[in-house]
Design a protein around this motif. Structure first.
Motif, PDB file in Angstrom:
ATOM      1  N   UNK A 364     -58.295   5.607   1.992  1.00  0.00           N
ATOM      2  CA  UNK A 364     -57.669   5.394   3.290  1.00  0.00           C
ATOM      3  C   UNK A 364     -58.626   4.633   4.201  1.00  0.00           C
ATOM      4  N   UNK A 365     -58.143   4.288   5.371  1.00  0.00           N
ATOM      5  CA  UNK A 365     -58.994   3.605   6.344  1.00  0.00           C
ATOM      6  C   UNK A 365     -60.136   4.495   6.800  1.00  0.00           C
ATOM      7  N   UNK A 366     -59.945   5.826   6.676  1.00  0.00           N
ATOM      8  CA  UNK A 366     -60.984   6.770   7.109  1.00  0.00           C
ATOM      9  C   UNK A 366     -61.968   7.117   5.989  1.00  0.00           C
ATOM     10  N   UNK A 367     -61.689   6.683   4.773  1.00  0.00           N
ATOM     11  CA  UNK A 367     -62.525   7.022   3.622  1.00  0.00           C
ATOM     12  C   UNK A 367     -61.663   7.544   2.480  1.00  0.00           C
ATOM     13  N   UNK A 368     -62.296   8.058   1.451  1.00  0.00           N
ATOM     14  CA  UNK A 368     -61.578   8.567   0.279  1.00  0.00           C
ATOM     15  C   UNK A 368     -61.445  10.074   0.370  1.00  0.00           C
ATOM     16  N   UNK A 418     -63.399  16.757   1.903  1.00  0.00           N
ATOM     17  CA  UNK A 418     -63.894  15.547   1.230  1.00  0.00           C
ATOM     18  C   UNK A 418     -63.799  14.327   2.133  1.00  0.00           C
ATOM     19  N   UNK A 419     -63.014  14.404   3.194  1.00  0.00           N
ATOM     20  CA  UNK A 419     -62.906  13.301   4.164  1.00  0.00           C
ATOM     21  C   UNK A 419     -62.407  13.848   5.499  1.00  0.00           C
ATOM     22  N   UNK A 420     -63.303  14.439   6.296  1.00  0.00           N
ATOM     23  CA  UNK A 420     -62.890  15.059   7.560  1.00  0.00           C
ATOM     24  C   UNK A 420     -62.158  14.111   8.501  1.00  0.00           C
ATOM     25  N   UNK A 421     -62.575  12.839   8.528  1.00  0.00           N
ATOM     26  CA  UNK A 421     -61.924  11.890   9.437  1.00  0.00           C
ATOM     27  C   UNK A 421     -60.450  11.691   9.069  1.00  0.00           C
ATOM     28  N   UNK A 422     -60.144  11.719   7.773  1.00  0.00           N
ATOM     29  CA  UNK A 422     -58.747  11.591   7.348  1.00  0.00           C
ATOM     30  C   UNK A 422     -57.948  12.828   7.764  1.00  0.00           C
ATOM     31  N   UNK A 423     -58.541  13.999   7.606  1.00  0.00           N
ATOM     32  CA  UNK A 423     -57.846  15.228   8.004  1.00  0.00           C
ATOM     33  C   UNK A 423     -57.509  15.185   9.493  1.00  0.00           C
ATOM     34  N   UNK A 425     -57.118  12.507  11.315  1.00  0.00           N
ATOM     35  CA  UNK A 425     -56.099  11.480  11.528  1.00  0.00           C
ATOM     36  C   UNK A 425     -54.710  11.997  11.150  1.00  0.00           C
ATOM     37  N   UNK A 426     -54.627  12.819  10.099  1.00  0.00           N
ATOM     38  CA  UNK A 426     -53.344  13.399   9.687  1.00  0.00           C
ATOM     39  C   UNK A 426     -52.688  14.153  10.839  1.00  0.00           C
ATOM     40  N   UNK A 427     -53.467  14.986  11.487  1.00  0.00           N
ATOM     41  CA  UNK A 427     -52.910  15.861  12.515  1.00  0.00           C
ATOM     42  C   UNK A 427     -52.828  15.202  13.892  1.00  0.00           C
ATOM     43  N   UNK A 428     -53.358  13.998  13.986  1.00  0.00           N
ATOM     44  CA  UNK A 428     -53.165  13.208  15.199  1.00  0.00           C
ATOM     45  C   UNK A 428     -52.070  12.165  14.992  1.00  0.00           C
ATOM     46  N   UNK A 429     -51.480  12.164  13.765  1.00  0.00           N
ATOM     47  CA  UNK A 429     -50.425  11.204  13.470  1.00  0.00           C
ATOM     48  C   UNK A 429     -50.920   9.796  13.297  1.00  0.00           C
ATOM     49  N   UNK A 430     -52.176   9.625  12.890  1.00  0.00           N
ATOM     50  CA  UNK A 430     -52.771   8.286  12.783  1.00  0.00           C
ATOM     51  C   UNK A 430     -53.347   7.994  11.417  1.00  0.00           C
ATOM     52  N   UNK A 431     -52.878   8.716  10.386  1.00  0.00           N
ATOM     53  CA  UNK A 431     -53.464   8.554   9.056  1.00  0.00           C
ATOM     54  C   UNK A 431     -53.087   7.233   8.415  1.00  0.00           C
ATOM     55  N   UNK A 432     -51.860   6.728   8.700  1.00  0.00           N
ATOM     56  CA  UNK A 432     -51.393   5.494   8.061  1.00  0.00           C
ATOM     57  C   UNK A 432     -50.881   4.512   9.119  1.00  0.00           C
TER      58      UNK A 432
END
Length: 432
Positions: A364-368, A418-423, A425-432
């Motif tokens: 992802x943009x935030x890492x793997x 494994x990727x805190x920044x992705x987590x 982003x998920x809950x801020x609605x910004x993962x994708x």
């Protein structure tokens, strides 16, 4: 460097009784007043729940691929500071998988107990034990426990055949009713086993008659420095579904959300509880919604609150069973179809055999972010995936990730540390 007695419980293959023996060990030493911490090798959700019941403490997953070597070391070093005994249940056979239980034991210096079924064997038992102990030079090997032993004479034959330098730690007789019952994704959940504590206590009683009543050697667990976790979710309140239908939750995932600054609250769709209105995001984890589909369909207070949550544009993360619940319907293997809330276009179909299995990774943009998949259903949907995970070992295409309004849904069970920044982003609605 913290020290603590530790043991990894493995076997030649699945079905040898690893979980029952690990649970019995945990319950035995806990009854004797020790603080016991248990870990589970691999991405399992069900074994950890039973082991938590036996030990009285949350059970975290260890996997060199999903959790990472440093993540495993950090979890064990912290446990060693708090516990009198650390137990690690292996996965499959000792050398099965990449990475395997043996890889984990060797990387961490934890001695291995081999649980070997003596059913329909005599001297060949010793050959199996010899192979497990010698197959990999440098593997710390503690000894063997014989399971499914027919008689005292049978136990004697097994023990006499062992090489002198492979310790015999005792045996479990055939017919002892302490095995833990199973269902299609693995063992049953603790709340479904009416006599679970009686089984655990019986397992503990039997462990007390073996050499496993003595503590294993103390192991030094090296501490590792881990990156600071930014409070990307500070001020966010996240509602998490948690009940018998939605229970596949990594404790480490909840810890991470709190380290990211989120406040966690829980609700039960199975009890028709609504999503708290003041929550900023919601999470529907995996579990067994197919076993409770009619009840979930009747629980409109809960489903209406989810619909309201989504209509207000608030992020909703749905994994595996959580995703199935949001579809238009779930059809059982016998053809019975149950309508569901329909917040995701598409329908789920249960299968008699698993439809997907394996470790996954998503770039992802935030890492793997790493995780795994294991499900007995298929999803038919017109949605076009926003992203596609890959199988960690082959690089082949893995699970799809869907975005439908504020809903993010996938079959993949992500290990968020494994990727805190992705987590975040998920809950801020910004993962994708």
């Amino acid at each position: 460097m913290p020290h603590c007695p530790a043991l990894l419980i493995s076997a030649p293959a699945s079905g040898a009784g690893k979980t029952t023996i690990t649970a019995g060990l945990a319950r035995y030493h806990r009854r004797n007043g020790l603080r016991v911490r248990v870990f589970k090798t691999g991405p399992d959700f069900l074994d950890p729940k039973l082991l938590a019941r036996a030990s009285g403490a949350p059970v975290y997953n260890l996997d060199l691929g999903m959790v990472g070597a440093d993540g495993c070391k950090a979890l064990l070093a912290q446990a060693a500071k708090e516990a009198d005994l650390i137990l690690i249940e292996g996965v499959m056979g000792l050398f099965d998988g990449t990475p395997s239980s043996a890889d984990l034991a060797q990387a961490l210096g934890v001695p291995v107990l081999a649980v070997i079924s003596g059913k329909s064997m005599a001297q060949t038992f010793a050959a199996v034990a010899f192979g497990l102990a010698r197959f990999r030079p440098g593997l710390p090997f503690y000894g063997v426990l014989a399971n499914h032993v027919a008689s005292a004479r049978h136990a004697e034959l097994l023990q006499q055949a062992l090489p002198a330098d492979i310790p015999w730690l005792g045996h479990i007789a055939t017919g002892v009713d302490m095995a833990l019952p199973e269902r299609h994704l693995g063992l049953q959940q603790p709340e479904d086993i009416a006599d679970l504590d009686a089984r655990l206590d019986l397992a503990a009683d039997i462990i007390g008659t073996t050499a496993l009543a003595q503590l294993p050697p103390s192991v030094a667990f090296a501490e590792v420095s881990t990156p600071a976790i930014p409070r990307l979710l500070a001020g966010q309140r996240i509602a998490i579904a948690r009940d018998e239908a939605f229970s596949f939750i990594y404790p480490a995932n909840l810890d991470l959300l709190e380290h990211l600054g989120a406040e966690l609250v829980f609700f039960s769709p199975l009890a028709d509880e609504p999503v708290p209105a003041d929550c900023d995001a919601a999470y529907l984890p995996g579990g067994y919604p197919e076993l409770h589909a009619p009840q979930l369909a009747r629980n409109t207070r809960s489903s209406d609150s989810l619909r309201n949550h989504v209509e207000h544009g608030k992020p909703l993360v749905a994994e595996c069973g959580g995703m199935l619940y949001l579809t238009e319907s779930i059809t059982q293997t016998d053809g019975r179809r149950t309508a569901q809330p329909g917040l995701l276009p598409g329908a789920a179909q249960m299968q008699k055999r698993f439809a997907a299995l394996g470790m996954q990774a998503l770039t992802t943009a935030q890492g793997t972010v790493r995780g795994h998949t294991f499900h007995y259903s298929t999803l038919t949907t017109p949605l076009i995936p926003m992203a596609q995970a890959q199988h960690a070992d082959t690089g082949k295409s893995g699970e799809a990730w869907y975005q439908h309004g504020p809903i993010t849904a996938t079959y993949m069970h992500a290990y968020w540390p494994s990727c805190p920044a992705f987590a975040a982003a998920l809950f801020l609605g910004k993962a994708f």
